[in-house]
Design a protein around this motif. Structure first.
Motif, PDB file in Angstrom:
ATOM      1  N   UNK A   1     -31.173 -20.183 -12.820  1.00  0.00           N
ATOM      2  CA  UNK A   1     -30.284 -19.253 -12.161  1.00  0.00           C
ATOM      3  C   UNK A   1     -31.144 -18.553 -11.107  1.00  0.00           C
ATOM      4  N   UNK A   2     -30.736 -18.612  -9.850  1.00  0.00           N
ATOM      5  CA  UNK A   2     -31.586 -18.161  -8.746  1.00  0.00           C
ATOM      6  C   UNK A   2     -30.896 -17.054  -7.966  1.00  0.00           C
ATOM      7  N   UNK A   3     -31.672 -16.081  -7.536  1.00  0.00           N
ATOM      8  CA  UNK A   3     -31.145 -14.887  -6.887  1.00  0.00           C
ATOM      9  C   UNK A   3     -31.993 -14.548  -5.660  1.00  0.00           C
ATOM     10  N   UNK A   4     -31.353 -13.965  -4.658  1.00  0.00           N
ATOM     11  CA  UNK A   4     -32.041 -13.351  -3.537  1.00  0.00           C
ATOM     12  C   UNK A   4     -31.614 -11.889  -3.426  1.00  0.00           C
ATOM     13  N   UNK A   5     -32.645 -11.049  -3.178  1.00  0.00           N
ATOM     14  CA  UNK A   5     -32.417  -9.629  -2.972  1.00  0.00           C
ATOM     15  C   UNK A   5     -33.101  -9.209  -1.666  1.00  0.00           C
ATOM     16  N   UNK A   6     -32.590  -8.129  -1.069  1.00  0.00           N
ATOM     17  CA  UNK A   6     -33.208  -7.539   0.109  1.00  0.00           C
ATOM     18  C   UNK A   6     -33.531  -6.076  -0.190  1.00  0.00           C
ATOM     19  N   UNK A   7     -34.669  -5.629   0.332  1.00  0.00           N
ATOM     20  CA  UNK A   7     -35.071  -4.238   0.148  1.00  0.00           C
ATOM     21  C   UNK A   7     -35.429  -3.627   1.493  1.00  0.00           C
ATOM     22  N   UNK A   8     -34.702  -2.590   1.866  1.00  0.00           N
ATOM     23  CA  UNK A   8     -35.026  -1.821   3.062  1.00  0.00           C
ATOM     24  C   UNK A   8     -35.969  -0.692   2.673  1.00  0.00           C
ATOM     25  N   UNK A   9     -36.719  -0.146   3.633  1.00  0.00           N
ATOM     26  CA  UNK A   9     -37.712   0.894   3.305  1.00  0.00           C
ATOM     27  C   UNK A   9     -37.123   2.048   2.510  1.00  0.00           C
ATOM     28  N   UNK A  10     -37.835   2.438   1.479  1.00  0.00           N
ATOM     29  CA  UNK A  10     -37.463   3.581   0.637  1.00  0.00           C
ATOM     30  C   UNK A  10     -36.121   3.391  -0.071  1.00  0.00           C
TER      31      UNK A  10
ATOM     32  N   UNK B   1     -32.869  -0.864 -13.224  1.00  0.00           N
ATOM     33  CA  UNK B   1     -31.923  -1.955 -12.986  1.00  0.00           C
ATOM     34  C   UNK B   1     -31.115  -2.211 -14.254  1.00  0.00           C
ATOM     35  N   UNK B   2     -29.956  -2.851 -14.086  1.00  0.00           N
ATOM     36  CA  UNK B   2     -29.137  -3.160 -15.255  1.00  0.00           C
ATOM     37  C   UNK B   2     -28.335  -4.429 -15.033  1.00  0.00           C
ATOM     38  N   UNK B   3     -27.926  -5.034 -16.156  1.00  0.00           N
ATOM     39  CA  UNK B   3     -27.081  -6.212 -16.113  1.00  0.00           C
ATOM     40  C   UNK B   3     -26.410  -6.360 -17.466  1.00  0.00           C
ATOM     41  N   UNK B   4     -25.516  -7.305 -17.561  1.00  0.00           N
ATOM     42  CA  UNK B   4     -24.843  -7.564 -18.833  1.00  0.00           C
ATOM     43  C   UNK B   4     -24.593  -9.049 -18.982  1.00  0.00           C
ATOM     44  N   UNK B   5     -24.189  -9.435 -20.178  1.00  0.00           N
ATOM     45  CA  UNK B   5     -23.755 -10.803 -20.402  1.00  0.00           C
ATOM     46  C   UNK B   5     -24.854 -11.828 -20.254  1.00  0.00           C
ATOM     47  N   UNK B   6     -24.523 -12.971 -19.677  1.00  0.00           N
ATOM     48  CA  UNK B   6     -25.427 -14.102 -19.631  1.00  0.00           C
ATOM     49  C   UNK B   6     -26.518 -13.996 -18.585  1.00  0.00           C
ATOM     50  N   UNK B   7     -27.388 -15.004 -18.624  1.00  0.00           N
ATOM     51  CA  UNK B   7     -28.558 -15.002 -17.741  1.00  0.00           C
ATOM     52  C   UNK B   7     -28.184 -15.245 -16.284  1.00  0.00           C
ATOM     53  N   UNK B   8     -26.984 -15.697 -16.030  1.00  0.00           N
ATOM     54  CA  UNK B   8     -26.546 -15.909 -14.655  1.00  0.00           C
ATOM     55  C   UNK B   8     -25.952 -14.679 -14.017  1.00  0.00           C
ATOM     56  N   UNK B   9     -25.800 -13.631 -14.794  1.00  0.00           N
ATOM     57  CA  UNK B   9     -25.199 -12.416 -14.235  1.00  0.00           C
ATOM     58  C   UNK B   9     -26.178 -11.675 -13.343  1.00  0.00           C
ATOM     59  N   UNK B  10     -25.626 -11.026 -12.346  1.00  0.00           N
ATOM     60  CA  UNK B  10     -26.444 -10.318 -11.365  1.00  0.00           C
ATOM     61  C   UNK B  10     -27.081  -9.080 -11.979  1.00  0.00           C
TER      62      UNK B  10
END
Lengths: 114, 113
Positions: free
Chosen positions: A32-41, B92-101
């Motif tokens: 399961x793959x994710x992308x996030x972005x972070x702006x300063x502060x 940070x927080x999440x719930x449910x399965x490993x695919x959840x954001x």
């Protein structure tokens, strides 16, 4: 075990040009793959994710990412960069059968020049 | 927008003081996390929780402690702050399965002088 690599500390691109931020991963099962972005502060903002299905995932702010299982990659792309896209980008992975704790990459600083 | 809130956003305190960073979410998420991040650097997991009365230490050794008495609340406490604790702390927080954001708060910037 799961791991993720962002091979570039910094990516420079001119405004209007396409951009790519690279991410490769390693998992035991399906990723399961994710992308996030972070702006300063600021905290991290979710951009997009791949769970299953279509290899091309579309997300927020015109970003998209392509899942490539054979190359174990999940590169972030945008057809036309904006100066406001300048930020820190993080890739993250979770193994479908592993821990609920995601592994984050070290981050890539994207600088878009006017 | 994610409904996860951190207070204070910015804090400057003296060495030896006790500080609690608050984190609350209104999404009913069972899993919550604390990360430490120096400016522009990678994230380090310092604590996590999979539910009420469940807390674990993360990969990075930290002198902080956490509690999870209510689902929506996951405060982090430093009993005696030191200059080495100067950093940004992200909840940070999440719930449910490993695919959840996983959703992040805006962060708390702590400076210990």
């Amino acid at each position: 075990a799961q791991s993720v690599a962002q091979p570039e500390d910094q990516v420079n691109v001119a405004e209007g040009n396409p951009l790519t931020v690279k991410c490769t991963y390693s998992v035991s099962g399906n990723p399961y793959l994710f992308w996030y972005v972070q702006y300063p502060n600021r905290g991290l903002q979710f951009l997009l994710k791949y769970i299953t299905g279509d290899n091309l995932v579309k997300g927020s702010y015109g970003f998209e990412a392509e899942f490539n299982k054979s190359q174990t990659s999940f590169h972030l792309k945008k057809p036309s960069a904006l100066v406001s896209d300048s930020a820190l980008y993080f890739c993250a992975v979770r193994d479908e059968t592993g821990s609920y704790i995601p592994t984050f990459g070290r981050g890539t600083s994207l600088i878009v020049h006017p | 927008e994610a409904d996860i809130y951190q207070t204070p956003r910015y804090l400057v305190i003296g060495t030896g003081k006790k500080i609690t960073l608050e984190c609350s979410q209104t999404m009913g998420h069972d899993k919550m996390y604390w990360y430490q991040q120096d400016p522009g650097m990678e994230l380090h997991l310092i604590h996590y929780s999979y539910g009420v009365n469940s807390t674990e230490k993360g990969d990075l050794s930290s002198e902080s402690t956490v509690s999870r008495i209510r689902t929506e609340h996951f405060p982090l406490t430093l009993e005696s702050a030191r200059p080495s604790h100067t950093s940004q702390y992200l909840c940070a927080s999440t719930s449910g399965g490993r695919g959840n954001t996983i959703y992040f708060g805006e962060g708390s910037w702590l400076t210990v002088v």
